[in-house]
Design a protein around this motif. Structure first.
Motif, short mmCIF file in Angstrom:
data_model
loop_
_atom_site.label_atom_id
_atom_site.label_comp_id
_atom_site.label_asym_id
_atom_site.label_seq_id
_atom_site.Cartn_x
_atom_site.Cartn_y
_atom_site.Cartn_z
N ALA A 179 9.09 6.62 5.15
CA ALA A 179 9.78 5.85 4.11
C ALA A 179 8.95 4.64 3.68
O ALA A 179 8.88 4.31 2.50
CB ALA A 179 11.15 5.40 4.62
N ALA A 180 8.30 3.99 4.65
CA ALA A 180 7.46 2.83 4.33
C ALA A 180 6.26 3.24 3.50
O ALA A 180 5.86 2.54 2.56
CB ALA A 180 7.00 2.14 5.62
N VAL A 181 5.69 4.40 3.81
CA VAL A 181 4.55 4.90 3.03
C VAL A 181 4.99 5.28 1.62
O VAL A 181 4.29 5.02 0.63
CB VAL A 181 3.89 6.09 3.74
CG1 VAL A 181 2.80 6.71 2.87
CG2 VAL A 181 3.30 5.66 5.09
N ALA A 182 6.16 5.89 1.51
CA ALA A 182 6.66 6.29 0.20
C ALA A 182 6.86 5.09 -0.72
O ALA A 182 6.63 5.17 -1.93
CB ALA A 182 7.99 7.05 0.36
N GLU A 183 7.23 3.96 -0.15
CA GLU A 183 7.45 2.74 -0.94
C GLU A 183 6.18 2.24 -1.62
O GLU A 183 6.25 1.63 -2.69
CB GLU A 183 8.01 1.63 -0.06
CG GLU A 183 9.47 1.83 0.34
CD GLU A 183 9.98 0.69 1.20
OE1 GLU A 183 11.20 0.48 1.24
OE2 GLU A 183 9.16 -0.01 1.84
N VAL A 184 5.03 2.48 -0.98
CA VAL A 184 3.78 1.92 -1.52
C VAL A 184 2.87 2.99 -2.10
O VAL A 184 1.76 2.68 -2.55
CB VAL A 184 3.02 1.14 -0.42
CG1 VAL A 184 3.85 -0.02 0.09
CG2 VAL A 184 2.60 2.06 0.73
N SER A 185 3.32 4.23 -2.12
CA SER A 185 2.45 5.32 -2.58
C SER A 185 1.90 5.07 -3.97
O SER A 185 0.73 5.39 -4.27
CB SER A 185 3.20 6.66 -2.54
OG SER A 185 3.41 7.07 -1.22
N GLY A 186 2.71 4.50 -4.85
CA GLY A 186 2.26 4.26 -6.21
C GLY A 186 1.20 3.19 -6.33
O GLY A 186 0.54 3.09 -7.37
N HIS A 187 1.02 2.40 -5.27
CA HIS A 187 0.03 1.32 -5.30
C HIS A 187 -1.25 1.67 -4.52
O HIS A 187 -2.15 0.85 -4.43
CB HIS A 187 0.64 0.05 -4.70
CG HIS A 187 1.88 -0.41 -5.40
ND1 HIS A 187 1.85 -1.10 -6.60
CD2 HIS A 187 3.19 -0.26 -5.09
CE1 HIS A 187 3.09 -1.37 -6.99
NE2 HIS A 187 3.92 -0.86 -6.09
#
Length: 345
Positions: A179-187
């Motif tokens: 979930a933490a990785v998914a939050e920043v995937s776009g960056h």
């Protein structure tokens, strides 16, 4: 002979120690029993501290001259005691022998070299403390790669910042951090290769993510045919500051620094080969991963891991796994002498 040192500065202590090291180097090979001078610093005896410092420096110098690295030192431990328990996960009860840890880390090394990574590349590791965490960074080190050990509490901007500034070409994250990785995937950079360790639930796999466990099952567990040209002064991994005074900053840990910190802890607390160490500190920081896990990799001790300190489980774990040494986040109960623990820090 008593030597009154008085209020020495670090540089003076360094010169004193170097003189003692030279004396040991000159006389040690003759087989004579050397008597170290008793030193006093501010009225307190520091013979033990000096003897530990000298011993660590001599050990490190020997490894440097032999061209050793942390993986090579670990390899010697594996050959000496392959079936002894190396790591125990107190949370799940999973146990890894030294042979199993060696095989897992070999698979990591072979896989990443097969995928085209080259010595010097950085791979970020983002998962909670368990045996796989150790096997991952150790395997990367065997391949000459450098792990960036990310704090599992990082989220959003600090997490994206650490991944960006590390220059990592790949990210290995645990399923618990998805979930933490998914939050920043776009960056994150599009070129960043993502690997996930662990079993996914109903939510499924994140896009563009490779299942690491399946890849490792297909990888060779044999030692690398060609060992990377690395030495004790080369980079091993990166650890990060907590970020309390701004965004987290990376600290470089070279092989010699890892060895030195682990060795100081080992000798200062007079650890023995039969000791079992209880490590409930984060593995993305030096206390848990170097002072704690270093006793396993360098000296062959069994280390019991718990990803987070639990007051309710602490003494039960220590009794269950016959722990004799512990890392200490706090004073959870009886003193060490009352519980049977021989030392702590």
């Amino acid at each position: 002979m008593a030597l009154a040192l008085g209020p020495l500065r670090d540089r003076a202590t360094e010169r004193f120690t170097i003189d003692l090291i030279k004396a040991l180097a000159a006389l040690g090979s003759s087989g004579e029993r050397l008597r170290l001078p008793k030193a006093r610093l501010g009225g307190a005896p520091v013979t033990l501290g000096l003897s530990v410092l000298i011993r660590v420096r001599l050990e490190l110098r020997r490894h440097q001259r032999a061209g050793h690295t942390i993986p090579r030192i670990f390899q010697a431990v594996v050959q000496r005691q392959p079936e002894r328990l190396a790591l125990v996960d107190a949370g799940t009860g999973e146990c890894w022998t030294f042979a199993q840890l060696d095989a897992y880390s070999n698979a990591v090394a072979n896989l990443f070299l097969q995928l085209g990574f080259v010595p010097g590349d950085v791979v970020a590791v983002f998962l909670e403390g368990r045996p796989e965490f150790v096997g991952l960074w150790l395997g990367l080190a065997k391949a000459g790669l450098e792990a960036a050990l990310l704090n599992v509490n990082l989220r959003r901007e600090p997490l994206a910042f650490c991944l960006g500034t590390s220059g990592a070409k790949a990210l290995i994250f645990g399923v618990e951090m998805a979930a933490a990785v998914a939050e920043v995937s776009g960056h994150l950079r599009k070129s960043l290769i993502k690997f996930c360790s662990g079993d996914f639930g109903p939510e499924g796999v994140l896009p563009d993510t490779h299942l690491l466990d399946l890849l490792l099952k297909e990888a060779s567990t044999a030692p690398l045919a060609q060992i990377p040209s690395k030495g004790m002064d080369d980079r091993l991994f990166y650890i990060y500051t907590s970020g309390t005074t701004g965004l987290p900053k990376a600290a470089i840990v070279v092989h010699s620094r890892y060895y030195r910190i682990a060795a100081f802890g080992h000798h200062a607390y007079c650890m023995q080969a039969a000791d079992v160490l209880y490590d409930c500190l984060p593995l993305y920081h030096s206390a848990g991963n170097i002072i704690g896990v270093g006793q396993c990799l360098i000296y062959g001790l069994t280390v019991v891991l718990r990803k987070k300190f639990s007051a309710s489980s602490f003494w039960d774990d220590c009794v269950k796994y016959n722990c004799t040494v512990r890392t200490r986040p706090s004073q959870p109960g009886p003193t060490s002498s009352q519980s049977g623990l021989t030392s702590s820090w």
